[in-house]
Write a protein that holds these residues in place. Structure first.
Motif, PDB file in Angstrom:
ATOM      1  N   UNK A 277      -1.573  47.727  55.857  1.00 48.45           N
ATOM      2  CA  UNK A 277      -0.420  47.214  55.111  1.00 48.45           C
ATOM      3  C   UNK A 277      -0.052  48.085  53.918  1.00 48.45           C
ATOM      4  N   UNK A 278      -0.881  49.090  53.627  1.00 43.39           N
ATOM      5  CA  UNK A 278      -0.598  49.963  52.490  1.00 43.39           C
ATOM      6  C   UNK A 278      -0.805  49.276  51.152  1.00 43.39           C
ATOM      7  N   UNK A 279      -1.685  48.271  51.128  1.00 45.88           N
ATOM      8  CA  UNK A 279      -1.979  47.557  49.881  1.00 45.88           C
ATOM      9  C   UNK A 279      -3.347  47.968  49.356  1.00 45.88           C
ATOM     10  N   UNK A 280      -3.619  47.621  48.085  1.00 46.94           N
ATOM     11  CA  UNK A 280      -4.867  48.060  47.463  1.00 46.94           C
ATOM     12  C   UNK A 280      -5.714  46.925  46.907  1.00 46.94           C
ATOM     13  N   UNK A 281      -5.225  45.696  46.982  1.00 45.93           N
ATOM     14  CA  UNK A 281      -5.992  44.565  46.473  1.00 45.93           C
ATOM     15  C   UNK A 281      -5.651  43.333  47.305  1.00 45.93           C
ATOM     16  N   UNK A 282      -6.492  42.314  47.177  1.00 48.83           N
ATOM     17  CA  UNK A 282      -6.244  41.081  47.916  1.00 48.83           C
ATOM     18  C   UNK A 282      -4.930  40.433  47.476  1.00 48.83           C
ATOM     19  N   UNK A 283      -4.639  40.507  46.179  1.00 50.11           N
ATOM     20  CA  UNK A 283      -3.394  39.917  45.685  1.00 50.11           C
ATOM     21  C   UNK A 283      -2.186  40.609  46.308  1.00 50.11           C
ATOM     22  N   UNK A 284      -2.212  41.957  46.315  1.00 49.60           N
ATOM     23  CA  UNK A 284      -1.114  42.714  46.936  1.00 49.60           C
ATOM     24  C   UNK A 284      -1.016  42.386  48.419  1.00 49.60           C
ATOM     25  N   UNK A 285      -2.172  42.276  49.082  1.00 51.45           N
ATOM     26  CA  UNK A 285      -2.200  41.991  50.520  1.00 51.45           C
ATOM     27  C   UNK A 285      -1.550  40.645  50.821  1.00 51.45           C
TER      28      UNK A 285
ATOM     29  N   UNK B  28     -17.441  41.008  40.868  1.00 52.09           N
ATOM     30  CA  UNK B  28     -17.211  39.583  41.118  1.00 52.09           C
ATOM     31  C   UNK B  28     -16.120  39.021  40.216  1.00 52.09           C
ATOM     32  N   UNK B  29     -16.113  39.463  38.952  1.00 50.72           N
ATOM     33  CA  UNK B  29     -15.104  38.956  38.015  1.00 50.72           C
ATOM     34  C   UNK B  29     -13.701  39.348  38.473  1.00 50.72           C
ATOM     35  N   UNK B  30     -13.556  40.607  38.924  1.00 52.95           N
ATOM     36  CA  UNK B  30     -12.252  41.071  39.398  1.00 52.95           C
ATOM     37  C   UNK B  30     -11.832  40.308  40.651  1.00 52.95           C
ATOM     38  N   UNK B  31     -12.811  40.088  41.557  1.00 54.44           N
ATOM     39  CA  UNK B  31     -12.506  39.358  42.783  1.00 54.44           C
ATOM     40  C   UNK B  31     -12.063  37.927  42.453  1.00 54.44           C
ATOM     41  N   UNK B  32     -12.757  37.298  41.528  1.00 56.21           N
ATOM     42  CA  UNK B  32     -12.397  35.937  41.130  1.00 56.21           C
ATOM     43  C   UNK B  32     -10.990  35.903  40.527  1.00 56.21           C
ATOM     44  N   UNK B  33     -10.663  36.944  39.767  1.00 53.48           N
ATOM     45  CA  UNK B  33      -9.327  37.045  39.179  1.00 53.48           C
ATOM     46  C   UNK B  33      -8.256  37.144  40.267  1.00 53.48           C
ATOM     47  N   UNK B  34      -8.557  37.957  41.300  1.00 53.27           N
ATOM     48  CA  UNK B  34      -7.607  38.110  42.413  1.00 53.27           C
ATOM     49  C   UNK B  34      -7.439  36.794  43.166  1.00 53.27           C
ATOM     50  N   UNK B  35      -8.544  36.071  43.365  1.00 51.69           N
ATOM     51  CA  UNK B  35      -8.472  34.785  44.060  1.00 51.69           C
ATOM     52  C   UNK B  35      -7.567  33.820  43.276  1.00 51.69           C
ATOM     53  N   UNK B  36      -7.712  33.830  41.954  1.00 54.79           N
ATOM     54  CA  UNK B  36      -6.872  32.962  41.108  1.00 54.79           C
ATOM     55  C   UNK B  36      -5.404  33.341  41.246  1.00 54.79           C
TER      56      UNK B  36
ATOM     57  N   UNK C 168      -5.437  32.081  52.322  1.00 52.77           N
ATOM     58  CA  UNK C 168      -5.742  30.720  51.876  1.00 52.77           C
ATOM     59  C   UNK C 168      -6.490  30.748  50.547  1.00 52.77           C
ATOM     60  N   UNK C 169      -6.812  31.970  50.083  1.00 55.25           N
ATOM     61  CA  UNK C 169      -7.528  32.096  48.816  1.00 55.25           C
ATOM     62  C   UNK C 169      -9.033  32.012  48.953  1.00 55.25           C
TER      63      UNK C 169
ATOM     64  N   UNK D 135      -4.035  34.781  43.830  1.00 54.69           N
ATOM     65  CA  UNK D 135      -3.598  34.400  45.180  1.00 54.69           C
ATOM     66  C   UNK D 135      -3.238  32.911  45.208  1.00 54.69           C
ATOM     67  N   UNK D 136      -4.083  32.096  44.589  1.00 56.67           N
ATOM     68  CA  UNK D 136      -3.814  30.653  44.593  1.00 56.67           C
ATOM     69  C   UNK D 136      -2.525  30.336  43.827  1.00 56.67           C
ATOM     70  N   UNK D 137      -2.255  31.115  42.774  1.00 61.67           N
ATOM     71  CA  UNK D 137      -0.991  30.946  42.045  1.00 61.67           C
ATOM     72  C   UNK D 137       0.187  31.321  42.934  1.00 61.67           C
ATOM     73  N   UNK D 138       0.000  32.407  43.721  1.00 59.16           N
ATOM     74  CA  UNK D 138       1.047  32.837  44.656  1.00 59.16           C
ATOM     75  C   UNK D 138       1.344  31.748  45.675  1.00 59.16           C
ATOM     76  N   UNK D 139       0.282  31.094  46.171  1.00 61.66           N
ATOM     77  CA  UNK D 139       0.440  30.089  47.219  1.00 61.66           C
ATOM     78  C   UNK D 139       1.244  28.885  46.724  1.00 61.66           C
ATOM     79  N   UNK D 140       1.156  28.591  45.441  1.00 59.21           N
ATOM     80  CA  UNK D 140       1.934  27.471  44.903  1.00 59.21           C
ATOM     81  C   UNK D 140       3.426  27.795  44.893  1.00 59.21           C
ATOM     82  N   UNK D 141       3.748  29.109  44.933  1.00 65.32           N
ATOM     83  CA  UNK D 141       5.154  29.540  44.939  1.00 65.32           C
ATOM     84  C   UNK D 141       5.612  29.952  46.340  1.00 65.32           C
TER      85      UNK D 141
END
Length: 231
Positions: free
Chosen positions: A212-220, A139-147, A183-184, A149-155
């Protein structure tokens, strides 16, 4: 990999319509116009689940099911009956023969998809219980990825887009999941939005990683934003 289904029905219009709907829902589907043809296909490629009509010429669904259950390879294979016969006695005969679910025609295709997903999920649970530990989500890792992703969306507006380096075909359901991941949203939130189970969302996310050849939600999400995949 998407689940492999075998659809056996002698009615061409229904067979093609059900096949198309199942494929749009993310499944790989082989079709057969009768039980003998279905049996031949199973010798070449064992499906994860069989959907069969009951009233068919030459060999009906009950005979087909009996043949499956007598073969050690197919004794535990999930089988769903589609039939115009909706009487209680006919359903009892099907269950006694070893069918897992029974759906009278006409039926809602979404109900069929829900039955298929439930049976496949139960089969997967049994398989993991026999030796392999089921995967647990950090869960901690997933929460980190969500954070992230949300940083990515601002850019997002600053990310330059280019065509994907390879052809990517997404089913409508995979596209919906990708949009919500982008959407995060977490799996539980996505499951609520799409009115499905968290386990099914996890399977769709895994398929998206594979395609997509990705390994995490952030990469995806980064990949989707860079190549215009998220809508």
């Amino acid at each position: 990999m998407s689940a492999q289904l075998l659809l056996v029905d002698d009615e061409p219009g229904l067979r093609e319509a059900v096949r198309d709907y199942l494929q749009e829902s993310g499944f790989s589907v082989q079709v057969a116009s009768n039980a003998r043809e279905g049996w031949d296909l199973m010798q070449q490629n064992t499906p994860d689940l069989v959907i069969s009509d009951v009233m068919m010429p030459q060999m009906d669904g009950y005979q087909f099911l009996k043949q499956l259950r007598e073969d050690p390879r197919f004794q535990t294979l999930p089988v769903v009956f589609l039939t115009a016969k909706g009487m209680t006695g006919d359903r009892i005969q099907g269950y006694q023969a070893g069918v897992d679910a029974y759906l009278p025609k006409p039926f809602d295709p979404d109900e069929l998809v829900a039955i298929v997903e439930n049976l496949l999920s139960r089969r997967l649970t049994k398989a993991t219980a026999t030796g392999e530990e089921s995967e647990t989500i950090d869960i901690a890792e997933l929460a980190n990825q969500i954070a992230q992703i949300k940083a990515l969306l601002t850019q997002r507006s600053a990310i330059s887009q280019s065509p994907a380096p390879f052809k990517i075909d997404l089913t409508p359901r995979e596209q919906s999941v990708l949009n919500l991941v982008a959407e995060g949203l977490m799996n539980k939130e996505i499951a609520r939005r799409l009115e499905t189970s968290v386990r099914n969302v996890e399977k769709y996310v895994s398929r998206l990683f594979s395609k997509t050849g990705t390994n995490s939600r952030t990469e995806l999400v980064r990949f989707a934003l860079e190549h215009g995949l998220a809508q």
